[in-house]
Design an enzyme around this catalytic site. Structure first.
Site, mmCIF file in Angstrom:
data_model
loop_
_atom_site.group_PDB
_atom_site.id
_atom_site.type_symbol
_atom_site.label_atom_id
_atom_site.label_comp_id
_atom_site.label_asym_id
_atom_site.label_seq_id
_atom_site.Cartn_x
_atom_site.Cartn_y
_atom_site.Cartn_z
ATOM 1 N N ASP A 64 0.873 -1.161 0.000
ATOM 2 C CA ASP A 64 0.000 0.000 0.000
ATOM 3 C C ASP A 64 0.922 1.225 0.000
ATOM 4 O OD1 ASP A 64 -2.292 1.667 0.386
ATOM 5 O OD2 ASP A 64 -1.777 1.757 2.521
ATOM 6 N N ASP A 90 -1.483 -0.928 6.091
ATOM 7 C CA ASP A 90 -1.552 -0.316 7.419
ATOM 8 C C ASP A 90 -2.448 -1.103 8.366
ATOM 9 O OD1 ASP A 90 -4.117 0.278 6.635
ATOM 10 O OD2 ASP A 90 -3.747 2.410 6.337
#
Length: 645
Positions: free
Chosen positions: A346, A539
């Site tokens: 990400d 995350d």
């Protein structure tokens, strides 16, 4: 050493001393006088007995039976374990093999070898116990983050209570040098925190009123008061401890192989030894020779080296990684990390800091950067938008609120305000076009804030998410190890391509919704090799679907994040991409050691089994094949405990 280990060491020393004494006595002319009352009708016939098997009054006691004293001192617990396990239906284990082999050696007259085999076996067991204890100590250093008490304010007094007795909303006091017992928010005081137990990093983290406190950190300097936000069972420290304690339940394929191997291997060698004792004896009639070879075969066959060293390797790998702030939920994930060929990232919060900062100031002719920044920051003074906050941080210092009046938010465009009595506009190109301001387009990557005052264009500020300092090095290290790197982001194509170019990523896909990320990940999974592993790094909050879908999910920026700890297979506790490379290095080292031990143990044992079956290996070679190989394999496995940053 533990008390149990010390007792075992004393038994080994005493048994060894007695064995030496008995051997000396056995080879001397001295004999022990036999009491008249001693009569053993069922004992094996020995020198000094009559034809009925009774001792002759006034004869001497054969010294070979004195070997029973050191044998029972050193081996009584092995004998008891074998008997107890047989009662529980667990016949074929190393205790059974040792008992059959050594008791059989006694009846074959190999008394000194029987004691020696048991003695060296206990030496190996002590060494194993010490090695496992050392590994547990490494884990225990992490476990030490659990506080024993919490200082809580109740009725005007500070009481020392168990952390589990503190409720959400209560106020706790953390003095300098104390561990933070529960998660909370600082309501009074300021200090520096040692987060090494959670992150593996020694650099302290400053905290003040309004700052988040994570249980397990150590308060270094000032007195802190905090409002508890989570019960102990839901706190960061409790989740981490539970994660590490249960990591051993998730076995790697190599560990499962050993479990399956031992299940079939042990009974197989017992029946092979039985066949070795009976079949050639029926043909040759030399029962003593072939029974001795069968007993030697049993001693050699003990699978201690594999059964002990391989779980110890994974246990040490998990402990070594934990000490560096890398939490691995099981040996199976270490094995997957070692085989990773593609890493998908990400962007925001993983490769970038997730905090917008002013990356460039481009003033128009005759305007200074300070003048441009001040106009923009003052115009955005009352906005809570992250872009406005970044402008104010860049300006620094406190500004007189009286300088800014008549603030007007213009949705989708920007803001208008009177700064020192002059109309200032700050916003997008659409705002400049709407107000007919002659502006200069900006081609830099990021969010562009154009600024004008009294109809005159002052320039623009570029706001961008900053790449983490360690991210370029981490990507370069992964590529040097032959790992393909990909980024999936919901940001614009221009931003995604710019970040990918700066980091040297192999592939990037931008403007993706969460569902789009899953689809892209499915495509990448379909493209990897059959035995290759794909890891996704996110995350841990908005990336839960892809974290779960990847072969191994790795949570970044997860310090204290419940979603990360629950969704990911590996948690990097300090938001550092470089820890990903370190985790893979630990995993590869661990798997390498496991493979070395499997090849070495099976190779040596196979050779010694063949030699034992043909009478070319004595009981002492059997001792080396069992205890020696186990000790060498354990020594090799303990290298995982020396994993450094």
């Amino acid at each position: 050493m533990t008390k149990k280990q010390k007792r075992t060491l004393v038994r080994i020393i005493v048994a060894a001393a007695l064995l030496i004494a008995v051997v000396v006595l056995d080879h001397s002319t001295v004999r022990l006088w036999l009491p008249e009352w001693l009569n053993l009708p069922f004992a094996p016939r020995l020198p000094g007995q009559d034809a009925s098997g009774n001792f002759v009054t006034g004869d001497y006691l054969p010294t070979r039976w004195l070997y029973l004293i050191p044998y029972l001192i050193i081996g009584w617990d092995i004998l008891w374990k074998a008997i107890r396990n047989i009662g529980h239906g667990q016949v074929f284990d190393e205790n059974f093999l040792m008992c059959v082999a050594t008791v059989g050696a006694f009846f074959l007259g190999e008394t000194s070898e029987a004691v020696g085999v048991m003695l060296f076996y206990q030496v190996g067991e002590l060494f194993q116990s010490y090695a496992v204890g050392k590994s547990r100590k490494s884990i225990a250093q992490l476990m030490d983050i659990r506080p024993d008490t919490a200082s809580v304010e109740r009725g005007g007094e500070i009481l020392e209570v168990d952390p589990e007795e503190v409720a959400v909303g209560e106020t706790i006091v953390i003095r300098p040098g104390e561990k933070v017992p529960l998660d909370g928010v600082v309501i009074e005081g300021a200090s520096s925190l040692n987060t090494a137990a959670l992150t593996g990093e020694s650099a302290p983290r400053d905290v003040a009123v309004g700052g988040e406190l994570l249980s397990g950190c150590v308060n270094i300097t000032g007195l802190l008061k905090a409002r508890v936000t989570k019960e102990f069972g839901q706190s960061t420290v409790a989740k981490i401890l539970d994660l590490v304690e249960n990591a051993a339940s998730k076995k790697a394929r190599a560990e499962n192989f050993i479990t399956r191997f031992a299940k079939y291997y042990t009974p197989a060698v017992v029946f092979a030894a039985l066949a070795l004792a009976v079949i050639p004896s029926l043909v040759t009639g030399e029962w003593g020779v072939w029974v001795h070879r069968a007993l030697t075969f049993l001693v050699i066959s003990c699978p201690c080296a594999l059964v002990i060293s391989i779980p110890l390797s994974f246990f040490g790998g998990i402990g070594g990684a934990s000490a560096q702030g890398i939490l691995v939920k099981g040996g199976n994930y270490l094995e997957l990390l070692a085989k990773t060929e593609t890493v998908v990232f990400d962007k925001t919060g993983t490769l970038t800091q997730g905090v917008f900062e002013v990356s460039a100031l481009i003033p128009a002719g005759g305007v200074t950067e300070r003048e441009l920044l001040e106009a923009a920051a003052l115009a955005e003074r009352h906005s809570g938008h992250p872009i406005a906050q970044s402008l104010r941080r860049a300006l620094g210092g406190e500004t007189d609120p009286g300088r800014v009046t008549d603030v007007q938010e213009i949705p989708g465009h920007g803001v208008s305000a009177l700064v020192d009595g002059k109309r200032v506009l700050a916003g997008s190109e659409k705002l400049m076009k709407r107000e007919n301001i002659d502006f200069q387009p900006c081609n830099q990557v990021g969010t562009v804030v154009h600024v004008a005052r009294e109809g005159r264009y002052l320039g623009c500020a570029v706001i961008a998410d900053q790449i983490k300092p360690t991210a370029p090095g981490a990507i370069a290290a992964l590529k040097s190890r032959g790992i393909r790197t990909v980024m999936l982001t919901g940001d614009s194509e221009a931003v995604g391509q710019a970040v990918a170019a700066r980091l040297g990523l192999d592939e990037v896909h931008a403007q993706l919704l969460p569902a789009d990320k899953v689809s892209r990940l499915e495509d990448l999974l379909a493209r990897k090799s059959e035995k290759g592993v794909l890891a996704y790094v996110g995350d841990g909050v908005n990336d839960a679907p892809v974290l779960s879908r990847a072969d191994v999910g790795i949570a970044m920026g997860a310090m204290g994040s419940d979603a990360a700890i629950e969704a990911a297979d590996v948690v990097l506790m300090d938001d550092d991409p470089a820890k990903l490379v370190r985790a893979m290095d630990v995993a590869r080292k661990c798997l390498g050691i496991v493979r070395q031990n499997i090849v070495f143990a099976l190779g040596v044992k196979g050779l010694c089994l063949i030699l034992g079956a043909f009478g070319m290996a004595s009981m002492w070679e059997a001792v080396f094949a069992d205890v020696g190989v186990a000790v060498i394999a354990i020594l090799n496995a303990t290298r995982m405990l020396k994993t450094k940053e």
